[in-house]
Design an enzyme around this catalytic site. Structure first.
Site, PDB file in Angstrom:
ATOM      1  N   TYR A 164       0.854  -1.196   0.000  1.00  0.00           N
ATOM      2  CA  TYR A 164       0.000   0.000   0.000  1.00  0.00           C
ATOM      3  C   TYR A 164       0.887   1.242   0.000  1.00  0.00           C
ATOM      4  O   TYR A 164       1.868   1.322   0.746  1.00  0.00           O
ATOM      5  CB  TYR A 164      -0.899   0.000   1.229  1.00  0.00           C
ATOM      6  CG  TYR A 164      -1.674   1.284   1.436  1.00  0.00           C
ATOM      7  CD1 TYR A 164      -2.868   1.508   0.767  1.00  0.00           C
ATOM      8  CD2 TYR A 164      -1.207   2.273   2.302  1.00  0.00           C
ATOM      9  CE1 TYR A 164      -3.576   2.692   0.958  1.00  0.00           C
ATOM     10  CE2 TYR A 164      -1.904   3.451   2.500  1.00  0.00           C
ATOM     11  CZ  TYR A 164      -3.091   3.652   1.815  1.00  0.00           C
ATOM     12  OH  TYR A 164      -3.780   4.823   1.993  1.00  0.00           O
ATOM     13  N   HIS A 165       0.546   2.238  -0.806  1.00  0.00           N
ATOM     14  CA  HIS A 165       1.369   3.436  -1.001  1.00  0.00           C
ATOM     15  C   HIS A 165       0.829   4.580  -0.149  1.00  0.00           C
ATOM     16  O   HIS A 165      -0.285   5.053  -0.342  1.00  0.00           O
ATOM     17  CB  HIS A 165       1.357   3.839  -2.473  1.00  0.00           C
ATOM     18  CG  HIS A 165       2.510   4.708  -2.873  1.00  0.00           C
ATOM     19  ND1 HIS A 165       2.802   5.905  -2.252  1.00  0.00           N
ATOM     20  CD2 HIS A 165       3.447   4.548  -3.842  1.00  0.00           C
ATOM     21  CE1 HIS A 165       3.861   6.438  -2.828  1.00  0.00           C
ATOM     22  NE2 HIS A 165       4.286   5.638  -3.787  1.00  0.00           N
ATOM     23  N   GLY A 166       1.621   5.041   0.821  1.00  0.00           N
ATOM     24  CA  GLY A 166       1.241   6.193   1.618  1.00  0.00           C
ATOM     25  C   GLY A 166       1.490   7.494   0.889  1.00  0.00           C
ATOM     26  O   GLY A 166       2.039   7.518  -0.224  1.00  0.00           O
ATOM     27  N   GLU A 237      -2.711   6.493  -5.610  1.00  0.00           N
ATOM     28  CA  GLU A 237      -3.026   6.071  -4.253  1.00  0.00           C
ATOM     29  C   GLU A 237      -2.378   6.995  -3.227  1.00  0.00           C
ATOM     30  O   GLU A 237      -2.974   7.318  -2.190  1.00  0.00           O
ATOM     31  CB  GLU A 237      -2.547   4.640  -4.045  1.00  0.00           C
ATOM     32  CG  GLU A 237      -3.038   3.977  -2.777  1.00  0.00           C
ATOM     33  CD  GLU A 237      -2.787   2.476  -2.839  1.00  0.00           C
ATOM     34  OE1 GLU A 237      -3.668   1.750  -3.338  1.00  0.00           O
ATOM     35  OE2 GLU A 237      -1.696   2.042  -2.403  1.00  0.00           O
TER      36      GLU A 237
END
Length: 369
Positions: A164-166, A237
């Site tokens: 998951y990309h912050g 994202e």
């Protein structure tokens, strides 16, 4: 520019350090082992490892004709030393019996033997391990960083890590540092093409094996036996997801096709409280329009909060010849979403994430109770 003059065996006292004179005054330098210098202040409040090489020039060189010079490029040296000084000073306050509540750092003082060996074998390998040690220390100090499931990363052979990309993927940097330190190997990474246009980033990206993402390059990296990290959500994202941790993968399945072509497992990854560390204004209509119209990722980011970070690695998804790319992509997305559902309280809270620095319970433990 960093300049030292050697004036006696085991000691360097001529210092020209313009970029950090206001940051720290150092009056004594002691060389402890050949090609490795440990910098100490008179009060021994810091312990920073700097690697040096020698060349046969200089009127002030020792009797054997050597003169000590930094082997890292100036920019890398500058950032390594400044960050290292900060880590060392703060890290010592957190040791047992000291005044302070920070955890003890396994990397402070730095792993001198490992770094010495790395530099003796390959300059850039040494640079990678030095920066990895600094990042590992930064994560321990600022975020109390933990990683769960590191045993799922193979010690050798290829694998695809999907995460998951912050808003800023600082957790991924910490993960890369742990792979280098714990596994002794590098992980190739896929990044957006705009990073390659930032002045001064090219060398850093090359040292850490970052590619801009064509499937051919990804396949080549995996077939050469490397680890490869990729975030299917990417910049979209990073900009548009928020404290609800929604995935923005759309119908992307290129990563799945790469895994099928190379017949490698996929390891899902998620970091708890990532959105509480940094947040983006990308959800505002103006910034979304700018990105959709001109592909400009210019949404302002705020944060840098010292919240608790925990990275969780899911069970590897093995190669299955009986499913296609679309089905595999859906399966991987479900695996990442499962990690989010298990370990992240929705919506995320900056205050709660800060308080987690002081107690150990997290979401999955609370469910068990």
């Amino acid at each position: 520019m960093l300049t030292f003059r050697y004036v006696g065996y085991g000691r360097i006292n001529a210092l020209k350090w313009p970029f950090s004179r206001s940051f720290l005054r150092v009056t004594q330098y002691i060389i402890q082992v050949t090609h490795v210098a440990t910098i100490r202040s008179p009060l021994h409040c810091l312990d920073v490892l700097v690697i040096w090489s020698s060349s046969a020039t200089g009127s002030d060189a020792p009797q054997d004709g050597r003169q000590w010079k930094p082997v890292l490029p100036n920019g890398i040296t500058r950032h390594c030393v400044l960050l290292g000084v900060f880590i060392s000073c703060v890290g010592r306050m957190g040791r047992p019996g000291a005044a302070g509540g920070l955890p003890e750092l396994s990397g402070v003082p730095f792993r001198k033997n490992q770094l010495k060996e790395a530099y003796s074998n390959n300059l850039w390998d040494g640079a990678r391990k030095t920066l990895a040690t600094l990042w590992d220390g930064h994560g321990a100090i600022w975020h109390g960083y933990e990683i769960h499931g590191m045993e799922k990363i193979p010690n050798r052979g290829p694998a695809l890590i999907v995460y998951y990309h912050g808003a800023i993927p600082i957790d991924y940097y910490y993960f890369l540092a742990n792979v280098i330190i714990q596994k002794g190997r590098t992980c190739h990474s896929v990044a957006d093409h705009f990073l390659f246009k930032i002045p001064g980033f090219k060398l850093l990206l090359e040292v850490f094996s970052v590619i801009h993402g064509p499937q051919e390059e990804c396949v080549r990296a995996l077939r050469n036996g490397h680890l490869l990290g990729i975030s299917p959500g990417g910049v979209r994202e990073a900009m548009f997801s928020d404290e609800t941790y929604c995935l923005f993968w759309g119908k992307r399945k290129g990563f799945a096709q790469v895994a099928i072509d190379c017949q490698v497992p996929i390891i899902p990854m998620f970091t708890q409280n990532l959105r509480e560390g940094f947040r983006s204004f990308g959800t505002l209509r103006l910034f979304r329009w700018l990105y959709e119209r001109f592909r400009l990722p210019i949404a302002p980011i705020y944060g840098g909060f010292p919240v608790k970070f925990r990275t969780f690695l899911g069970d590897p998804i093995p190669y299955d010849p009986n499913i296609n790319a679309a089905e595999l992509a859906e399966r991987v997305q479900q695996a990442v979403q499962s990690l989010i559902d298990k370990h992240q309280q929705i919506p995320g809270s900056i205050l709660r994430a800060l308080l987690e620095r002081f107690y150990t319970k997290h979401k999955d433990h609370q469910h068990q109770n």
